[in-house]
Design a protein around this motif. Structure first.
Motif, short mmCIF file in Angstrom:
data_model
loop_
_atom_site.label_atom_id
_atom_site.label_comp_id
_atom_site.label_asym_id
_atom_site.label_seq_id
_atom_site.Cartn_x
_atom_site.Cartn_y
_atom_site.Cartn_z
N PRO A 259 0.78 -1.23 0.00
CA PRO A 259 0.00 0.00 0.00
C PRO A 259 0.82 1.29 0.00
CG PRO A 259 0.00 -0.97 2.18
CD PRO A 259 0.69 -1.94 1.28
N ASP A 260 2.08 1.27 0.42
CA ASP A 260 2.80 2.55 0.40
C ASP A 260 4.27 2.38 0.07
OD1 ASP A 260 4.53 2.72 2.99
OD2 ASP A 260 2.58 1.98 3.68
N GLU A 261 4.87 3.50 -0.32
CA GLU A 261 6.25 3.48 -0.80
C GLU A 261 7.23 3.05 0.30
OE1 GLU A 261 7.42 3.32 -3.69
OE2 GLU A 261 9.52 3.43 -3.05
N GLY A 262 6.90 3.38 1.55
CA GLY A 262 7.79 3.00 2.65
C GLY A 262 7.94 1.48 2.72
N LEU A 263 6.82 0.77 2.69
CA LEU A 263 6.87 -0.69 2.75
C LEU A 263 7.49 -1.26 1.49
CD1 LEU A 263 3.41 -1.56 4.40
CD2 LEU A 263 5.66 -1.34 5.49
N ARG A 264 7.22 -0.61 0.36
CA ARG A 264 7.80 -1.10 -0.90
C ARG A 264 9.33 -1.02 -0.86
NH1 ARG A 264 2.92 0.92 -3.32
NH2 ARG A 264 3.66 3.07 -3.50
N SER A 265 9.84 0.07 -0.37
CA SER A 265 11.31 0.22 -0.42
C SER A 265 12.00 -0.68 0.60
CB SER A 265 11.71 1.69 -0.29
OG SER A 265 11.20 2.23 0.88
N LEU A 266 11.37 -0.90 1.76
CA LEU A 266 11.95 -1.86 2.72
C LEU A 266 12.02 -3.25 2.09
CD1 LEU A 266 10.13 -0.93 6.09
CD2 LEU A 266 12.47 -0.34 5.42
N THR A 267 10.92 -3.62 1.44
CA THR A 267 10.84 -4.95 0.81
C THR A 267 11.88 -5.09 -0.29
OG1 THR A 267 8.49 -5.02 1.32
CG2 THR A 267 9.27 -6.53 -0.40
N ARG A 268 11.98 -4.04 -1.11
CA ARG A 268 12.95 -4.09 -2.22
C ARG A 268 14.37 -4.29 -1.68
NH1 ARG A 268 10.84 0.02 -5.34
NH2 ARG A 268 11.90 1.49 -3.97
N HIS A 269 14.69 -3.58 -0.61
CA HIS A 269 16.05 -3.76 -0.05
C HIS A 269 16.28 -5.20 0.39
CE1 HIS A 269 19.77 -3.53 2.07
NE2 HIS A 269 19.18 -4.11 3.11
N VAL A 270 15.37 -5.75 1.16
CA VAL A 270 15.61 -7.08 1.74
C VAL A 270 15.73 -8.14 0.64
CG1 VAL A 270 14.66 -8.88 3.23
CG2 VAL A 270 14.55 -6.48 3.95
N VAL A 271 14.85 -8.06 -0.35
CA VAL A 271 14.87 -9.08 -1.41
C VAL A 271 16.15 -8.95 -2.24
CG1 VAL A 271 13.72 -9.86 -3.53
CG2 VAL A 271 12.38 -9.32 -1.47
#
Ligand code: ADP
Ligand code: MG
Length: 383
Positions: A259-271
């Motif tokens: 739902p938001d860019e904050g969660l998207r960017s955390l996810t992108r980093h970890v993966v």
């Protein structure tokens, strides 16, 4: 600090002789940052810098704790009265380990401890885990507990999580207990499967510089917990046990559903960071350590732009080192200051260090400390 000096210092503080001397190292993580609380991969090496402790078992259950780096007082506690969150200051890291051992049912009692550590504190090199792990290995030997390095590391992590109250993953403590000299520890933090990978940078004409910015920004504590809970929330929204379970092929669709860019960017980093660990492992296994360089720099960009844990000083070190000929560089540790690692050709090491020093002087920052990291032995008895 020789064993004799440590024994003398113990005697001056506690009287009599210690039962033995133990050491547990700090670490640098080659790649795999903020992945250990997402069930992911890490790739640390232990440093020659270590917490050393002269320790004597007591017949009562008093803990008498002293550190050459603290303010001179002996901190006295009773093992039976230890409760999470009740011990202030540095002594909670040591006391927390005794608490964790006892809480797990191990028959550990009182100890006299004199500690002396050359792991810089708050520099992203894990001085807290070194302190915990040296107490853990000493108790393991003194009470003949028969615990292995993984169990000791996990108990030390529990001390930091529950007794000290820092929600860290298991990398720092497991690196301190499990690393081997000349090896990087490829650890799957979900299964706790560990592979010791030879890392011989010198044979390839390379070295790993550690550049300690000596900066520690205050926002760190809350920011770490925030990142962690953000990752957990993203995993939950994606219907995964942990972000580890999302592979790079599924990343674009997963990002769209968040739902938001904050969660998207955390996810992108970890993966992407887990994928970088696997690429780094491949580089080591194929005897191509120079290939680590671009992986480090890509990891830094991800921590800077997606995970938002770098700072002006670490960004300046990375940019300057790379511009001066480093093969790659990144911040290491939790972030908001601390240390940068830079992979450099032997012949470029001085030039890189000088360029960073000049850039720091020009920016008005305190001069950084620079040393070469050698993969050292994990926690052990010295005498
Ligand atoms: P890091 O582990 O990255 O160095 P932390 O904030 O996790 O940073 O841990 C640093 C803390 O650990 C210090 O503030 C201090 O309380 C404790 N510590 C580390 N080394 C020592 C030491 N030699 N003597 C006393 N306390 C220490
Ligand atoms: Mg720490």
């Amino acid at each position: 600090m020789t064993d004799n000096q440590l024994t003398d210092a113990f005697t001056a503080v506690h009287g009599g002789a210690p039962d033995g001397i133990w050491a547990a190292p700090g670490r640098v993580n080659l790649i795999g940052e903020h992945t250990d609380y997402n069930d992911g991969f890490v790739l640390p090496i232990a440093l020659p810098h270590a917490a050393r402790a002269a320790v004597r078992r007591r017949e009562d259950d008093l803990l008498r704790l002293h550190s050459a780096q603290a303010d001179g007082e002996v901190v006295e506690l009773t093992a039976d009265e230890l409760r999470p969150g009740t011990v202030p200051g540095w002594a909670r890291y040591a006391a927390g380990v005794v608490w964790a051992l006892r809480d797990a049912g191990h028959p550990v009692g009182g100890v006299d401890v004199h500690l002396d550590s050359d792991v810089p504190t708050g520099a992203g090199l894990s001085s807290s885990a070194a302190l915990e792990c040296v107490v853990a290995v000493a108790c393991n030997d003194l009470w003949d507990l028969g615990l292995g390095p993984v169990e000791l590391g996990l108990l030390a992590q529990r001390a930091e999580n529950v007794f000290v109250g820092v929600p860290c993953g298991a990398m720092d403590q497991l690196a301190s207990t499990c690393c081997e000299a000349g090896r990087a520890l490829f650890l799957d933090t979900r299964t706790l499967t560990a592979r010791q990978l030879p890392v011989d940078l010198a044979a390839a004409g390379l070295r790993l510089l550690v550049i300690d910015t000596q900066v520690k920004h205050d926002l760190a504590d809350g920011a770490y917990a925030e990142r962690r809970s953000g990752c957990e929330k993203a995993a939950e929204l994606l219907g995964l046990a942990a972000l580890r379970d999302l592979d790079p092929a599924g990343l674009p669709a997963a990002l769209e559903s968040l739902p938001d860019e904050g969660l998207r960017s955390l996810t992108r980093h970890v993966v992407t960071e887990n994928a970088r660990v696997e690429a780094a492992v491949e580089a080591l296994l194929t005897g191509d350590p120079a290939a680590l360089g671009p992986i480090l720099t890509a990891g830094h960009a991800s921590l800077r732009d997606d995970f938002l844990v770098s700072c002006a000083e670490t960004d300046l070190v990375v940019a300057t080192a790379n511009a001066a000929g480093a093969l790659g560089a990144r911040m290491t540790g939790g972030g908001f200051g601390g240390s940068v690692i830079a992979l450099v050709a032997d012949t470029d090491a001085d030039r890189v260090a000088e360029a960073v020093a000049a850039a720091f002087a020009a920016a008005g920052y305190t001069a950084p400390r620079v040393f070469t990291a050698l993969a050292a032995q994990g926690a052990r008895r010295l005498a």
